[in-house]
Design a protein around this motif. Structure first.
Motif, PDB file in Angstrom:
ATOM      1  N   GLN A  22      12.586  11.744  -0.026  1.00  0.00           N
ATOM      2  CA  GLN A  22      13.799  12.408  -0.480  1.00  0.00           C
ATOM      3  C   GLN A  22      13.553  13.331  -1.668  1.00  0.00           C
ATOM      4  O   GLN A  22      14.443  14.079  -2.045  1.00  0.00           O
ATOM      5  CB  GLN A  22      14.855  11.369  -0.856  1.00  0.00           C
ATOM      6  CG  GLN A  22      15.274  10.542   0.337  1.00  0.00           C
ATOM      7  CD  GLN A  22      16.269   9.464  -0.021  1.00  0.00           C
ATOM      8  OE1 GLN A  22      16.229   8.911  -1.101  1.00  0.00           O
ATOM      9  NE2 GLN A  22      17.167   9.171   0.897  1.00  0.00           N
ATOM     10  N   SER A  78      16.997  26.103   1.609  1.00  0.00           N
ATOM     11  CA  SER A  78      16.301  24.826   1.662  1.00  0.00           C
ATOM     12  C   SER A  78      14.809  25.109   1.562  1.00  0.00           C
ATOM     13  O   SER A  78      14.332  26.130   2.056  1.00  0.00           O
ATOM     14  CB  SER A  78      16.609  24.123   2.985  1.00  0.00           C
ATOM     15  OG  SER A  78      15.856  22.945   3.104  1.00  0.00           O
ATOM     16  N   LYS A 114      11.992  10.907  11.397  1.00  0.00           N
ATOM     17  CA  LYS A 114      12.653  10.571  10.140  1.00  0.00           C
ATOM     18  C   LYS A 114      11.654   9.910   9.191  1.00  0.00           C
ATOM     19  O   LYS A 114      10.751   9.201   9.617  1.00  0.00           O
ATOM     20  CB  LYS A 114      13.831   9.640  10.377  1.00  0.00           C
ATOM     21  CG  LYS A 114      14.964  10.312  11.119  1.00  0.00           C
ATOM     22  CD  LYS A 114      16.252   9.592  10.857  1.00  0.00           C
ATOM     23  CE  LYS A 114      17.399  10.329  11.486  1.00  0.00           C
ATOM     24  NZ  LYS A 114      17.975  11.329  10.653  1.00  0.00           N
ATOM     25  N   TRP A 156      14.014  19.591   5.153  1.00  0.00           N
ATOM     26  CA  TRP A 156      15.152  18.853   4.601  1.00  0.00           C
ATOM     27  C   TRP A 156      16.287  18.822   5.621  1.00  0.00           C
ATOM     28  O   TRP A 156      16.711  19.859   6.123  1.00  0.00           O
ATOM     29  CB  TRP A 156      15.623  19.519   3.310  1.00  0.00           C
ATOM     30  CG  TRP A 156      16.755  18.798   2.643  1.00  0.00           C
ATOM     31  CD1 TRP A 156      18.048  19.214   2.555  1.00  0.00           C
ATOM     32  CD2 TRP A 156      16.696  17.542   1.975  1.00  0.00           C
ATOM     33  NE1 TRP A 156      18.796  18.279   1.880  1.00  0.00           N
ATOM     34  CE2 TRP A 156      17.988  17.238   1.502  1.00  0.00           C
ATOM     35  CE3 TRP A 156      15.674  16.620   1.735  1.00  0.00           C
ATOM     36  CZ2 TRP A 156      18.291  16.082   0.810  1.00  0.00           C
ATOM     37  CZ3 TRP A 156      15.965  15.465   1.043  1.00  0.00           C
ATOM     38  CH2 TRP A 156      17.266  15.201   0.583  1.00  0.00           C
ATOM     39  N   ASN A 157      16.779  17.622   5.948  1.00  0.00           N
ATOM     40  CA  ASN A 157      17.870  17.501   6.917  1.00  0.00           C
ATOM     41  C   ASN A 157      19.200  17.133   6.255  1.00  0.00           C
ATOM     42  O   ASN A 157      20.151  16.766   6.924  1.00  0.00           O
ATOM     43  CB  ASN A 157      17.516  16.487   8.013  1.00  0.00           C
ATOM     44  CG  ASN A 157      17.456  15.056   7.501  1.00  0.00           C
ATOM     45  OD1 ASN A 157      17.835  14.751   6.373  1.00  0.00           O
ATOM     46  ND2 ASN A 157      16.955  14.167   8.335  1.00  0.00           N
ATOM     47  N   GLY A 158      19.244  17.221   4.942  1.00  0.00           N
ATOM     48  CA  GLY A 158      20.445  16.864   4.196  1.00  0.00           C
ATOM     49  C   GLY A 158      20.361  15.500   3.552  1.00  0.00           C
ATOM     50  O   GLY A 158      21.123  15.178   2.652  1.00  0.00           O
ATOM     51  N   GLN A 159      19.411  14.679   4.015  1.00  0.00           N
ATOM     52  CA  GLN A 159      19.226  13.339   3.466  1.00  0.00           C
ATOM     53  C   GLN A 159      17.777  13.048   3.093  1.00  0.00           C
ATOM     54  O   GLN A 159      17.507  12.287   2.188  1.00  0.00           O
ATOM     55  CB  GLN A 159      19.690  12.283   4.462  1.00  0.00           C
ATOM     56  CG  GLN A 159      21.172  12.341   4.739  1.00  0.00           C
ATOM     57  CD  GLN A 159      21.589  11.274   5.723  1.00  0.00           C
ATOM     58  OE1 GLN A 159      20.913  11.026   6.727  1.00  0.00           O
ATOM     59  NE2 GLN A 159      22.710  10.637   5.444  1.00  0.00           N
ATOM     60  N   GLU A 160      16.854  13.649   3.856  1.00  0.00           N
ATOM     61  CA  GLU A 160      15.429  13.376   3.659  1.00  0.00           C
ATOM     62  C   GLU A 160      14.611  14.506   4.269  1.00  0.00           C
ATOM     63  O   GLU A 160      15.142  15.340   5.004  1.00  0.00           O
ATOM     64  CB  GLU A 160      15.054  12.046   4.322  1.00  0.00           C
ATOM     65  CG  GLU A 160      15.250  12.062   5.827  1.00  0.00           C
ATOM     66  CD  GLU A 160      15.296  10.685   6.458  1.00  0.00           C
ATOM     67  OE1 GLU A 160      15.275   9.690   5.717  1.00  0.00           O
ATOM     68  OE2 GLU A 160      15.358  10.612   7.687  1.00  0.00           O
ATOM     69  N   TYR A 161      13.326  14.509   3.929  1.00  0.00           N
ATOM     70  CA  TYR A 161      12.410  15.474   4.536  1.00  0.00           C
ATOM     71  C   TYR A 161      11.830  14.843   5.791  1.00  0.00           C
ATOM     72  O   TYR A 161      11.063  13.890   5.721  1.00  0.00           O
ATOM     73  CB  TYR A 161      11.283  15.857   3.558  1.00  0.00           C
ATOM     74  CG  TYR A 161      11.776  16.784   2.488  1.00  0.00           C
ATOM     75  CD1 TYR A 161      11.796  18.157   2.703  1.00  0.00           C
ATOM     76  CD2 TYR A 161      12.272  16.296   1.294  1.00  0.00           C
ATOM     77  CE1 TYR A 161      12.290  19.019   1.738  1.00  0.00           C
ATOM     78  CE2 TYR A 161      12.766  17.153   0.326  1.00  0.00           C
ATOM     79  CZ  TYR A 161      12.770  18.509   0.559  1.00  0.00           C
ATOM     80  OH  TYR A 161      13.269  19.355  -0.386  1.00  0.00           O
ATOM     81  N   GLU A 162      12.239  15.358   6.952  1.00  0.00           N
ATOM     82  CA  GLU A 162      11.712  14.818   8.191  1.00  0.00           C
ATOM     83  C   GLU A 162      10.516  15.653   8.642  1.00  0.00           C
ATOM     84  O   GLU A 162      10.430  16.832   8.354  1.00  0.00           O
ATOM     85  CB  GLU A 162      12.779  14.725   9.275  1.00  0.00           C
ATOM     86  CG  GLU A 162      13.388  16.034   9.688  1.00  0.00           C
ATOM     87  CD  GLU A 162      14.537  15.859  10.672  1.00  0.00           C
ATOM     88  OE1 GLU A 162      14.994  14.730  10.908  1.00  0.00           O
ATOM     89  OE2 GLU A 162      14.987  16.878  11.198  1.00  0.00           O
ATOM     90  N   ARG A 173      11.333   8.608   4.714  1.00  0.00           N
ATOM     91  CA  ARG A 173      12.091   8.183   3.528  1.00  0.00           C
ATOM     92  C   ARG A 173      11.795   9.127   2.361  1.00  0.00           C
ATOM     93  O   ARG A 173      12.106   8.816   1.227  1.00  0.00           O
ATOM     94  CB  ARG A 173      11.712   6.760   3.125  1.00  0.00           C
ATOM     95  CG  ARG A 173      12.051   5.734   4.174  1.00  0.00           C
ATOM     96  CD  ARG A 173      13.502   5.372   4.074  1.00  0.00           C
ATOM     97  NE  ARG A 173      13.800   4.317   5.039  1.00  0.00           N
ATOM     98  CZ  ARG A 173      14.958   4.197   5.607  1.00  0.00           C
ATOM     99  NH1 ARG A 173      15.923   5.035   5.359  1.00  0.00           N
ATOM    100  NH2 ARG A 173      15.187   3.219   6.446  1.00  0.00           N
TER     101      ARG A 173
END
Length: 126
Positions: free
Chosen positions: A12, A42, A8, A59-65, A10
């Motif tokens: 975005q 995506s 994970k 992109w996981n829906g909240q951030e780029y992991e 931060r």
């Protein structure tokens, strides 16, 4: 057998992430992928490695992991340092970009010997 690790972050904003990678001279390319066989797409950023085991920011829906097989990590620094370096550059890009939207201009960006950065912005009232 490959085992992918999802780390994970931060990150975005794709624009600022891509700008950070470019400023750090990390070669990457955008890839558009369909999501769950639907008409939604995506965009991922792929960093090719010489061993063929690429690193991706997905992109996981909240951030780029960060997605990578740690057994085949071939960057010049460990993954933690790699992410920290990108995070620091990303933060600078976000600060500059978002500040410019409200009238600030960067006048000084300096990398310090302790690894920190100094950023000076100014805005003139009209």
């Amino acid at each position: 057998m490959s085992h992918f690790t999802h780390i994970k972050t931060r990150f975005q904003n794709l624009f600022y992430l891509e700008k950070a990678l470019t400023k750090l001279n990390i070669n990457h390319e955008k890839q558009r992928k369909s999501i769950n066989d639907s008409k939604s797409y995506s965009t991922s950023l792929v960093i090719s490695q010489s061993n063929g085991y690429d690193i991706e920011f997905v992109w996981n829906g909240q951030e780029y992991e960060l997605v990578a097989d740690m057994s085949f990590w071939k960057q010049s620094s460990p993954v933690e340092t790699f992410i920290d370096t990108i995070s620091q550059q990303y933060a600078g890009e976000v600060i500059i970009g978002e500040s410019q939207k409200i009238g600030f201009q960067p006048i000084k960006y300096q990398q310090n010997s302790d690894g920190s950065n100094t950023l000076v912005l100014e805005r003139w009232n009209s």
